[in-house]
Design a protein around this motif. Structure first.
Motif, PDB file in Angstrom:
ATOM      1  N   ALA A   1       0.811  -1.218   0.000  1.00 40.55           N
ATOM      2  CA  ALA A   1       0.000   0.000   0.000  1.00 40.55           C
ATOM      3  C   ALA A   1       0.846   1.270   0.000  1.00 40.55           C
ATOM      4  O   ALA A   1       0.416   2.301  -0.504  1.00 40.55           O
ATOM      5  CB  ALA A   1      -0.937   0.005   1.204  1.00 40.55           C
TER       6      ALA A   1
ATOM      7  N   SER B   1       1.661   1.415  -3.938  1.00 36.85           N
ATOM      8  CA  SER B   1       0.710   1.146  -5.009  1.00 36.85           C
ATOM      9  C   SER B   1      -0.719   1.275  -4.502  1.00 36.85           C
ATOM     10  O   SER B   1      -0.994   1.012  -3.323  1.00 36.85           O
ATOM     11  CB  SER B   1       0.933  -0.276  -5.548  1.00 36.85           C
ATOM     12  OG  SER B   1      -0.116  -0.673  -6.402  1.00 36.85           O
ATOM     13  N   ASP B   2      -1.625   1.666  -5.402  1.00 40.59           N
ATOM     14  CA  ASP B   2      -3.044   1.721  -5.031  1.00 40.59           C
ATOM     15  C   ASP B   2      -3.784   0.447  -5.417  1.00 40.59           C
ATOM     16  O   ASP B   2      -5.018   0.424  -5.444  1.00 40.59           O
ATOM     17  CB  ASP B   2      -3.717   2.944  -5.653  1.00 40.59           C
ATOM     18  CG  ASP B   2      -3.737   2.889  -7.182  1.00 40.59           C
ATOM     19  OD1 ASP B   2      -3.159   1.948  -7.763  1.00 40.59           O
ATOM     20  OD2 ASP B   2      -4.341   3.800  -7.794  1.00 40.59           O
TER      21      ASP B   2
ATOM     22  N   PRO C   1      -5.807   0.721  -0.793  1.00 41.39           N
ATOM     23  CA  PRO C   1      -4.925   1.851  -0.497  1.00 41.39           C
ATOM     24  C   PRO C   1      -5.479   3.156  -1.056  1.00 41.39           C
ATOM     25  O   PRO C   1      -6.127   3.182  -2.111  1.00 41.39           O
ATOM     26  CB  PRO C   1      -3.611   1.469  -1.205  1.00 41.39           C
ATOM     27  CG  PRO C   1      -3.662  -0.015  -1.333  1.00 41.39           C
ATOM     28  CD  PRO C   1      -5.116  -0.324  -1.559  1.00 41.39           C
ATOM     29  N   LEU C   2      -5.221   4.230  -0.339  1.00 39.87           N
ATOM     30  CA  LEU C   2      -5.756   5.549  -0.684  1.00 39.87           C
ATOM     31  C   LEU C   2      -4.614   6.471  -1.089  1.00 39.87           C
ATOM     32  O   LEU C   2      -3.828   6.921  -0.252  1.00 39.87           O
ATOM     33  CB  LEU C   2      -6.516   6.123   0.514  1.00 39.87           C
ATOM     34  CG  LEU C   2      -7.655   5.251   1.048  1.00 39.87           C
ATOM     35  CD1 LEU C   2      -8.168   5.792   2.376  1.00 39.87           C
ATOM     36  CD2 LEU C   2      -8.782   5.133   0.034  1.00 39.87           C
ATOM     37  N   HIS C   3      -4.533   6.749  -2.388  1.00 39.79           N
ATOM     38  CA  HIS C   3      -3.474   7.602  -2.920  1.00 39.79           C
ATOM     39  C   HIS C   3      -4.099   8.787  -3.643  1.00 39.79           C
ATOM     40  O   HIS C   3      -5.120   8.654  -4.310  1.00 39.79           O
ATOM     41  CB  HIS C   3      -2.602   6.823  -3.907  1.00 39.79           C
ATOM     42  CG  HIS C   3      -1.726   5.792  -3.270  1.00 39.79           C
ATOM     43  ND1 HIS C   3      -0.369   5.947  -3.134  1.00 39.79           N
ATOM     44  CD2 HIS C   3      -2.026   4.578  -2.722  1.00 39.79           C
ATOM     45  CE1 HIS C   3       0.142   4.880  -2.540  1.00 39.79           C
ATOM     46  NE2 HIS C   3      -0.849   4.031  -2.277  1.00 39.79           N
ATOM     47  N   GLN C   4      -3.463   9.937  -3.519  1.00 36.93           N
ATOM     48  CA  GLN C   4      -3.890  11.129  -4.254  1.00 36.93           C
ATOM     49  C   GLN C   4      -2.658  11.952  -4.586  1.00 36.93           C
ATOM     50  O   GLN C   4      -1.855  12.275  -3.708  1.00 36.93           O
ATOM     51  CB  GLN C   4      -4.876  11.975  -3.439  1.00 36.93           C
ATOM     52  CG  GLN C   4      -5.417  13.176  -4.218  1.00 36.93           C
ATOM     53  CD  GLN C   4      -6.325  14.039  -3.360  1.00 36.93           C
ATOM     54  OE1 GLN C   4      -5.985  14.387  -2.241  1.00 36.93           O
ATOM     55  NE2 GLN C   4      -7.493  14.379  -3.885  1.00 36.93           N
TER      56      GLN C   4
ATOM     57  N   PHE D   1       0.395   8.906  -0.325  1.00 33.15           N
ATOM     58  CA  PHE D   1      -0.308   7.790   0.301  1.00 33.15           C
ATOM     59  C   PHE D   1      -0.974   8.273   1.589  1.00 33.15           C
ATOM     60  O   PHE D   1      -0.303   8.710   2.519  1.00 33.15           O
ATOM     61  CB  PHE D   1       0.695   6.671   0.594  1.00 33.15           C
ATOM     62  CG  PHE D   1       0.149   5.525   1.402  1.00 33.15           C
ATOM     63  CD1 PHE D   1      -1.091   4.965   1.116  1.00 33.15           C
ATOM     64  CD2 PHE D   1       0.883   4.985   2.446  1.00 33.15           C
ATOM     65  CE1 PHE D   1      -1.584   3.895   1.858  1.00 33.15           C
ATOM     66  CE2 PHE D   1       0.405   3.924   3.191  1.00 33.15           C
ATOM     67  CZ  PHE D   1      -0.832   3.380   2.896  1.00 33.15           C
TER      68      PHE D   1
ATOM     69  N   GLN E   1     -12.189   4.801  -4.065  1.00 31.65           N
ATOM     70  CA  GLN E   1     -10.797   5.040  -3.666  1.00 31.65           C
ATOM     71  C   GLN E   1     -10.370   6.511  -3.756  1.00 31.65           C
ATOM     72  O   GLN E   1      -9.928   7.082  -2.754  1.00 31.65           O
ATOM     73  CB  GLN E   1      -9.844   4.179  -4.498  1.00 31.65           C
ATOM     74  CG  GLN E   1      -9.501   2.843  -3.869  1.00 31.65           C
ATOM     75  CD  GLN E   1      -8.503   2.091  -4.730  1.00 31.65           C
ATOM     76  OE1 GLN E   1      -8.805   1.681  -5.852  1.00 31.65           O
ATOM     77  NE2 GLN E   1      -7.304   1.913  -4.208  1.00 31.65           N
TER      78      GLN E   1
ATOM     79  N   ALA F   1      -9.718   9.071  -0.583  1.00 30.03           N
ATOM     80  CA  ALA F   1      -8.381   9.658  -0.451  1.00 30.03           C
ATOM     81  C   ALA F   1      -8.470  11.179  -0.340  1.00 30.03           C
ATOM     82  O   ALA F   1      -7.780  11.803   0.474  1.00 30.03           O
ATOM     83  CB  ALA F   1      -7.513   9.258  -1.641  1.00 30.03           C
TER      84      ALA F   1
END
Length: 203
Positions: free
Chosen positions: A115, A118-119, A153-156, A160, A187, A191
């Motif tokens: 995580a 990577s999302d 996983p929370l990505h923006q 992360f 997701q 995020a």
């Protein structure tokens, strides 16, 4: 289905949830339409929206629990900040207890290690039959008490912000294409809410 939320939320959350859950779109599987009023509500804070999203998630997917494991990418702190469960007796996390994040280079928990970089969402139908190396089976059994789970996983903007997770306690679960579509749609929305929450509630 009764849902336990993090305590102390204002009544606007309940009113918005009642509206979102009452319509035919929710009952007939229009999941995105059920979440849209919460995500767009100008009266709700990011904190309230995260609680409401988790409540909708466990109701719509009929899971036993959903939570946010949030990460502050600036201070490198993590905490379990939001929780909704239909199993009040299922162990509660220490919400809002911020602590230094684990070193991602030395992590032994495969999904958490992934995580950080990577999302990719992990859909575990049954922890007892999941491929070796995909999960830490002992941790899922003893600490989380999961049998089946979704780990998102929370990505923006290449940052992360944590993990959205929902799970079953006692029974395996085959996650449908509709469920996967909903999670992938949620997701980036979640995020963004985590980013806003951290701006309003510094660690």
């Amino acid at each position: 289905m009764n849902t336990v939320q993090h305590p102390g939320r204002r009544s606007v959350v309940g009113m918005t949830l009642a509206f979102a859950c009452a319509g035919p779109s929710f009952a007939h599987g229009g999941a995105r339409n059920a979440f849209a009023p919460v995500l767009a509500d100008p009266l709700m804070s990011s904190d309230q929206k995260l609680d409401a999203v988790l409540t909708l998630l466990v109701r719509h997917l009929r899971t036993d629990r959903a939570f946010i494991y949030m990460r502050d990418p600036d201070r490198r702190m993590t905490a379990y900040t939001h929780l909704a469960t239909t199993r009040p007796g299922w162990g509660r996390f220490a919400l809002n207890a911020w602590s230094p994040e684990p070193n991602p280079d030395t992590l032994t928990e495969p999904m958490l290690k992934s995580a950080f970089h990577s999302d990719q969402v992990h859909y575990i139908d049954d922890i007892e039959t999941a491929p070796a190396g995909m999960i830490n089976r002992a941790l899922e059994r003893s600490y989380f008490g999961h049998r089946a789970l979704i780990h998102a996983p929370l990505h923006q903007q290449a940052r992360f912000y944590g993990i959205l997770e929902t799970a079953m306690k006692d029974t395996p679960r085959i996650w449908s294409p509709q469920t996967r579509d909903l999670i992938h749609w949620l997701q980036p929305q979640v995020a963004r809410l985590c980013s806003l929450y951290l701006s309003a509630n510094p660690t």
